[in-house]
Write a protein that holds these residues in place. Sequence first.
Motif, PDB file in Angstrom:
ATOM      1  N   TRP A 160       1.106  -1.046   0.011  1.00  0.00           N
ATOM      2  CA  TRP A 160      -0.094   0.260  -0.388  1.00  0.00           C
ATOM      3  C   TRP A 160       0.964   1.464  -0.012  1.00  0.00           C
ATOM      4  N   LEU A 195       0.725   3.912  -2.683  1.00  0.00           N
ATOM      5  CA  LEU A 195       0.381   6.138  -1.784  1.00  0.00           C
ATOM      6  C   LEU A 195       1.509   6.798  -2.179  1.00  0.00           C
ATOM      7  N   LYS A 224       0.603  10.599  -2.481  1.00  0.00           N
ATOM      8  CA  LYS A 224      -0.420  11.007  -1.914  1.00  0.00           C
ATOM      9  C   LYS A 224       0.574  11.434  -0.595  1.00  0.00           C
ATOM     10  N   VAL A 225       1.482  10.943  -0.082  1.00  0.00           N
ATOM     11  CA  VAL A 225       1.380  10.890   1.759  1.00  0.00           C
ATOM     12  C   VAL A 225       3.122  10.536   1.293  1.00  0.00           C
ATOM     13  N   HIS A 229       5.711   8.785   3.829  1.00  0.00           N
ATOM     14  CA  HIS A 229       5.388   7.698   4.947  1.00  0.00           C
ATOM     15  C   HIS A 229       6.857   7.088   5.436  1.00  0.00           C
ATOM     16  N   SER A 254      -6.044  11.264   5.529  1.00  0.00           N
ATOM     17  CA  SER A 254      -6.991  10.161   5.702  1.00  0.00           C
ATOM     18  C   SER A 254      -7.666  10.019   5.392  1.00  0.00           C
ATOM     19  N   GLU A 309      -8.102  11.295   1.630  1.00  0.00           N
ATOM     20  CA  GLU A 309      -7.200  11.436   0.107  1.00  0.00           C
ATOM     21  C   GLU A 309      -7.029  10.258   0.856  1.00  0.00           C
ATOM     22  N   ILE A 310      -6.090   9.190   1.356  1.00  0.00           N
ATOM     23  CA  ILE A 310      -5.613   8.053   1.800  1.00  0.00           C
ATOM     24  C   ILE A 310      -6.358   7.558   1.507  1.00  0.00           C
ATOM     25  N   TYR A 311      -7.917   7.360   2.256  1.00  0.00           N
ATOM     26  CA  TYR A 311      -8.886   6.030   2.123  1.00  0.00           C
ATOM     27  C   TYR A 311      -9.945   6.314   0.747  1.00  0.00           C
ATOM     28  N   THR A 358      -8.369   7.420  -2.058  1.00  0.00           N
ATOM     29  CA  THR A 358      -7.538   6.156  -2.769  1.00  0.00           C
ATOM     30  C   THR A 358      -7.273   4.397  -3.101  1.00  0.00           C
ATOM     31  N   LEU A 364       3.043   9.205   7.035  1.00  0.00           N
ATOM     32  CA  LEU A 364       1.907   8.330   7.311  1.00  0.00           C
ATOM     33  C   LEU A 364       2.395   6.775   7.892  1.00  0.00           C
ATOM     34  N   VAL A 421      -0.982  -0.151   7.722  1.00  0.00           N
ATOM     35  CA  VAL A 421      -1.836   0.582   6.878  1.00  0.00           C
ATOM     36  C   VAL A 421      -2.949  -0.333   5.854  1.00  0.00           C
TER      37      VAL A 421
END
Length: 315
Positions: A62, A66, A69-70, A72, A188, A190-192, A194, A231, A235
């Motif tokens: 994951w 991701l 987006k973020v 980690h 949170s 945006e990750i969800y 995606t 993050l 995940v």
Amino acid sequence: MLMQASALPLTPLKRGKVRDVYVVDDERVLLVATDRVSAFDVVMAETIPHKGAVLTQITAWWLRQLESKVEHHMLSADNSEIVREVPQLRDHEQELAGRAMLCRRATVFPIECVVRGYLSGSAWKEYRERGTLAGEALPKGLRESDRLDPPVFSPATKAEEGHDENITIDRMRSIVGERPARELERLSREIYETGRAIAAERGIIIADTKFEFGSVGAAVNEAESRGVVILVDEVLTPDSSRFWPADTYEPGHGQPSFDKQPLRDYLDAERRAARWDGNYPPPRLPKDVIDATSERYVDIYRRLTGHSLDSNGSH
């Protein structure tokens, strides 16, 4: 190789319900996912085969999806690379295979960032009793497992032992500050979204999930912190999320799930039969429950990633 607990030649930092965390140096930590399993906030005596490797490798998969987006915490989940980076682990390479992750060290926000896309579990229980979720009113007439549009961001305090406590967003702001609270909610969601889209392509509904974040470069309790939010922890795993098969989804009742549902069902039956009071110590687990739970973990890994589980953590 099953692992109930790790014992490595590094300084222990924390032992959670499933993960053991060690200090590598000032900037790095090692996360080791054991095969321990908890349900209803109680850690079982038995271990679940392949569980630690599934949690580590599904998180690594994951995080690669991701990265745009973020930021980690993962530096590597490849066993050989980790041992090269941390030579003290050379004699432990086999026991760590697939279950270790070398990570950036961060100051973790004391908040579980829960995103609920469907009304299930404790959220359904609260809604049924009070019409609310974490104290916030929801529309009337919702059914169990109904889709929530938009998804609900529902933070919780993190409990080292016992139950996490759902809190309001205002309460989260008072704990971490206005700016970090906004950023945690934005990330949170945006990750969800995606993750939900990626899983949907594989016939899987992510009903709800929880994230943890940390700060690098500033303390997390600075209201106007300029630190980078990253993050951390696990995940979109079967431990942190509720995964449902899309082809059998039908609101109005509970859904089958790709997680430790066989374990929960067994424990529920033990409680109803008054053979367990819901506290420690838990009842012994029969082999068929252990095997069924292990199969769920391996199955969701294969469905999501398209790969068979690789004990070394490489593709």
